[in-house]
Design a protein around this motif. Structure first.
Motif, short mmCIF file in Angstrom:
data_model
loop_
_atom_site.label_atom_id
_atom_site.label_comp_id
_atom_site.label_asym_id
_atom_site.label_seq_id
_atom_site.Cartn_x
_atom_site.Cartn_y
_atom_site.Cartn_z
N TYR A 114 -45.12 23.86 -6.06
CA TYR A 114 -44.53 22.94 -5.09
C TYR A 114 -43.82 23.72 -4.00
CZ TYR A 114 -40.73 20.03 -3.22
OH TYR A 114 -39.84 19.40 -2.39
N GLU A 115 -43.99 23.26 -2.78
CA GLU A 115 -43.26 23.83 -1.65
C GLU A 115 -43.01 22.69 -0.66
OE1 GLU A 115 -44.21 26.93 2.04
OE2 GLU A 115 -45.52 26.96 0.27
N SER A 116 -41.86 22.71 0.02
CA SER A 116 -41.56 21.60 0.94
C SER A 116 -41.05 22.10 2.28
CB SER A 116 -40.53 20.65 0.32
OG SER A 116 -39.26 21.26 0.27
N LEU A 117 -41.25 21.29 3.32
CA LEU A 117 -40.77 21.60 4.66
C LEU A 117 -40.32 20.31 5.35
CD1 LEU A 117 -43.58 23.98 6.01
CD2 LEU A 117 -41.22 24.65 5.48
N ALA A 118 -39.21 20.39 6.07
CA ALA A 118 -38.90 19.35 7.05
C ALA A 118 -39.50 19.87 8.36
CB ALA A 118 -37.39 19.15 7.17
N LEU A 119 -40.66 19.33 8.75
CA LEU A 119 -41.36 19.84 9.94
C LEU A 119 -40.58 19.53 11.21
CD1 LEU A 119 -44.95 18.94 8.74
CD2 LEU A 119 -44.02 21.25 9.00
N ASN A 120 -39.83 18.45 11.17
CA ASN A 120 -38.81 18.14 12.18
C ASN A 120 -37.87 17.13 11.53
OD1 ASN A 120 -39.91 15.47 12.59
ND2 ASN A 120 -41.47 16.38 13.94
N SER A 121 -36.97 16.55 12.29
CA SER A 121 -35.97 15.68 11.65
C SER A 121 -36.59 14.39 11.10
CB SER A 121 -34.85 15.33 12.62
OG SER A 121 -35.37 14.64 13.74
N ASP A 122 -37.81 14.06 11.52
CA ASP A 122 -38.44 12.81 11.06
C ASP A 122 -39.56 13.04 10.04
OD1 ASP A 122 -36.89 11.10 12.57
OD2 ASP A 122 -38.30 10.99 14.24
N VAL A 123 -40.16 14.21 10.03
CA VAL A 123 -41.38 14.41 9.22
C VAL A 123 -41.11 15.37 8.06
CG1 VAL A 123 -43.80 15.14 9.21
CG2 VAL A 123 -42.85 13.96 11.22
N PHE A 124 -41.23 14.82 6.85
CA PHE A 124 -41.10 15.60 5.62
C PHE A 124 -42.49 15.83 5.05
CE2 PHE A 124 -40.68 15.64 0.90
CZ PHE A 124 -40.00 16.85 0.78
N ALA A 125 -42.74 17.03 4.57
CA ALA A 125 -44.04 17.33 3.97
C ALA A 125 -43.83 18.22 2.75
CB ALA A 125 -44.94 18.02 4.99
N PHE A 126 -44.70 18.05 1.77
CA PHE A 126 -44.68 18.99 0.65
C PHE A 126 -46.11 19.31 0.22
CE2 PHE A 126 -44.20 14.80 -1.34
CZ PHE A 126 -44.96 14.84 -2.50
N LYS A 127 -46.24 20.51 -0.31
CA LYS A 127 -47.55 21.03 -0.70
C LYS A 127 -47.59 21.16 -2.22
CE LYS A 127 -49.87 25.56 -0.40
NZ LYS A 127 -49.69 26.92 0.11
N ARG A 128 -48.66 20.71 -2.83
CA ARG A 128 -48.90 20.91 -4.26
C ARG A 128 -50.23 21.65 -4.40
NH1 ARG A 128 -46.55 17.75 -8.00
NH2 ARG A 128 -46.92 19.65 -9.23
N TRP A 129 -50.25 22.69 -5.20
CA TRP A 129 -51.51 23.42 -5.35
C TRP A 129 -51.65 24.02 -6.74
CZ3 TRP A 129 -47.15 25.51 -3.33
CH2 TRP A 129 -46.81 26.83 -3.65
N TYR A 130 -52.91 24.14 -7.14
CA TYR A 130 -53.26 24.73 -8.43
C TYR A 130 -54.59 25.45 -8.25
CZ TYR A 130 -54.04 25.07 -13.49
OH TYR A 130 -54.26 25.54 -14.77
N ASN A 131 -54.58 26.75 -8.49
CA ASN A 131 -55.76 27.57 -8.18
C ASN A 131 -56.16 27.36 -6.72
OD1 ASN A 131 -55.64 28.59 -10.76
ND2 ASN A 131 -57.16 27.18 -11.59
#
Length: 501
Positions: A419-436
């Motif tokens: 898991y990794e997360s970013l607030a790309l700006n004050s309105d947009v939240f994103a997170f990444k999930r990855w396996y292999n």
């Protein structure tokens, strides 16, 4: 039923409004046939004042005499009887109520119909363990232990034999009858609670080992994060499998933005023990619904958080279809927390009834919840349109999004992935999930304006991504392609994207 069933008069039977023990056993069998597991809410902190235990204790029955917290009051300078100290109930007003036949006060950290049990009495502890065994052996898959951090009060023997006053918070606009008026340093979060939770877990584990099926123990404590994560257990002492994480419920409100979401999520993941499972919930029976607390357009985004963040997902009934708070007028209000305000205008600010209205199955009588002439609380307005039947038959609906998300959960990236997360700006939240080599990006615009974002801000996210799920009002649908380096998002749009290799 003074507090929606959280005032238990008999822990070994079914309340008649809900049916019989035979009905309950039938429910268990039918659920097991459908591969559904039943868990129960367990209220160990207090009983009902209609409990046989309490009635006997109030009459100084030798066996039950010390099962509750009894204390002498005192006479003030005017000769008026006063409670033992300044402790205040969670539901407002004094936490002490006088019993004439015993000539003493009893403690109730919640409603006066909910006297607190005395967990310094080993007989009470044994009885609570027996109750857990009774239901687990009947086939219940687990229990949620509610208000767990209230189990113990300060040991009065350490304070000269009297329970000490709690200090004032100094918060403006509050009076001596308000719960927030005091710092609750003697009535909650006492050290002994964590050992008791460990003892309860031993009961769950013993039955799990005997039947070779894990019986899940959940705890619910309204407390700060450092205390909350202690319920996982410490050292060789196991705690709860699932100590409820209230971060998304308590730490976010209508004014929260993407940065607040990132902070709330990452904070829990930072504080919890490294090897323990996180858990996520966005609503419960005490807190305003997502569609009302935020806005209806963000229902799908918050369900994406709950279901796709790493860990266990917990959904309060109705959040999956975006139910809104119902309106319950003063004349029909049942919640003691609201009734204790004695305020027929402002009670709505603290009433929990609006989030407890009947589930909306269809557009029929009582929303399909009951054939009765009148339900416990009125069905929320708008149920004719907002209900399961409508959403099941619709091509796009919160229900359909929720189903898609539950199917995505079983993929390895969400089951085992990083898991990794970013607030790309004050309105947009994103997170990444990855396996292999399987990578997903969940992105949500929680603001009210259009944004273009660049998902290559994440390491190893590039090229095209394919839409796996989209919020109801999004113009995008399953299998649409988007560019990682240029993604335009309308207000409230939320997407689950899969990287194409």
């Amino acid at each position: 039923m003074h507090d929606f069933g959280y005032d238990v008069s008999d822990y070994y039977t079914i309340q008649p409004e809900y049916g019989t023990m035979e009905d309950f056993e039938h429910l268990l069998r039918k659920a097991n046939d459908l591969n559904i597991r039943i868990v129960l809410d367990f209220v160990p902190n207090h009983t009902s004042n209609e409990s046989e235990w309490f009635i006997k204790s109030s009459n100084k029955d030798e066996y039950y005499n010390d099962w509750y917290i009894w204390e002498n009051g005192y006479l003030d300078e005017h000769g008026r009887r006063r409670p033992p100290n300044n402790w205040v109930s969670v539901f407002r007003k004094s936490a002490w109520t006088f019993m004439t036949n015993r000539d003493q006060y009893y403690l109730h950290q919640f409603g006066e119909a909910q006297p607190d049990l005395n967990f310094r009495n080993p007989v009470v502890v044994d009885e609570m363990k027996n109750i857990i065994k009774f239901w687990l052996e009947k086939g219940v898959a687990g229990m949620r232990l509610t208000s767990i951090n209230h189990l113990f009060e300060a040991d009065k023997d350490l304070y000269g034999g009297r329970y000490p006053d709690e200090p004032l918070t100094g918060k403006p606009g509050l009076g001596p009858e308000d719960y927030g008026y005091l710092e609750h340093i003697y009535t909650k979060d006492q050290e002994e609670v964590y050992d008791m939770v460990s003892q309860f877990r031993d009961v769950f584990d013993a039955i799990s080992i005997r039947n070779n099926i894990t019986r899940v123990m959940m705890t619910d404590a309204n407390t700060n994060i450092k205390n909350a994560v202690r319920y996982y257990g410490e050292g060789i002492h196991s705690g709860a499998h699932i100590p409820f994480n209230l971060a998304l419920v308590e730490d976010l409100d209508r004014d929260s933005d993407a940065r607040d979401i990132k902070y709330a999520v990452d904070r829990w993941l930072t504080y919890k023990p490294l090897k323990k499972q996180a858990n996520w919930l966005i609503g419960n029976h005490d807190k305003s619904r997502v569609a009302s607390r935020f806005r209806p357009e963000l229902v799908d985004a918050f369900n994406m958080l709950v279901l796709l963040l790493p860990g266990i997902a917990i959904t309060y009934m109705g959040e999956e279809i975006g139910m809104i708070n119902g309106f319950v007028p003063w004349s029909e209000t049942k919640d003691p927390q609201a009734c204790n305000t004695d305020d027929p205008v402002n009670f709505i600010q603290v009433s929990r009834d609006p989030v407890r209205t009947p589930y909306q199955w269809n557009n029929g009588k009582n929303g399909g919840f009951s054939t009765a002439e009148k339900t416990w609380l009125p069905v929320a307005d708008g149920y004719e349109q907002l209900n399961v039947a409508n959403q099941r038959s619709a091509v796009r609906s919160h229900y359909q999004v929720y189903r898609t998300l539950t199917n995505l959960r079983i993929r390895p990236a969400f089951k085992y992935g990083r898991y990794e997360s970013l607030a790309l700006n004050s309105d947009v939240f994103a997170f990444k999930r990855w396996y292999n080599d399987d990578t997903y990006v969940i992105v949500m615009n929680v603001g009210k304006t259009y944004h273009v974002v660049n998902l290559t801000a994440f390491d190893l996210v590039f090229g095209q991504l394919e839409v796996e799920a989209s919020s109801v009002l999004s113009s995008r649908s399953y299998s649409d392609n988007v560019q990682a380096n240029y993604l335009d998002l309308t207000a409230d749009e939320a997407l689950v994207l899969r990287m194409q290799i």
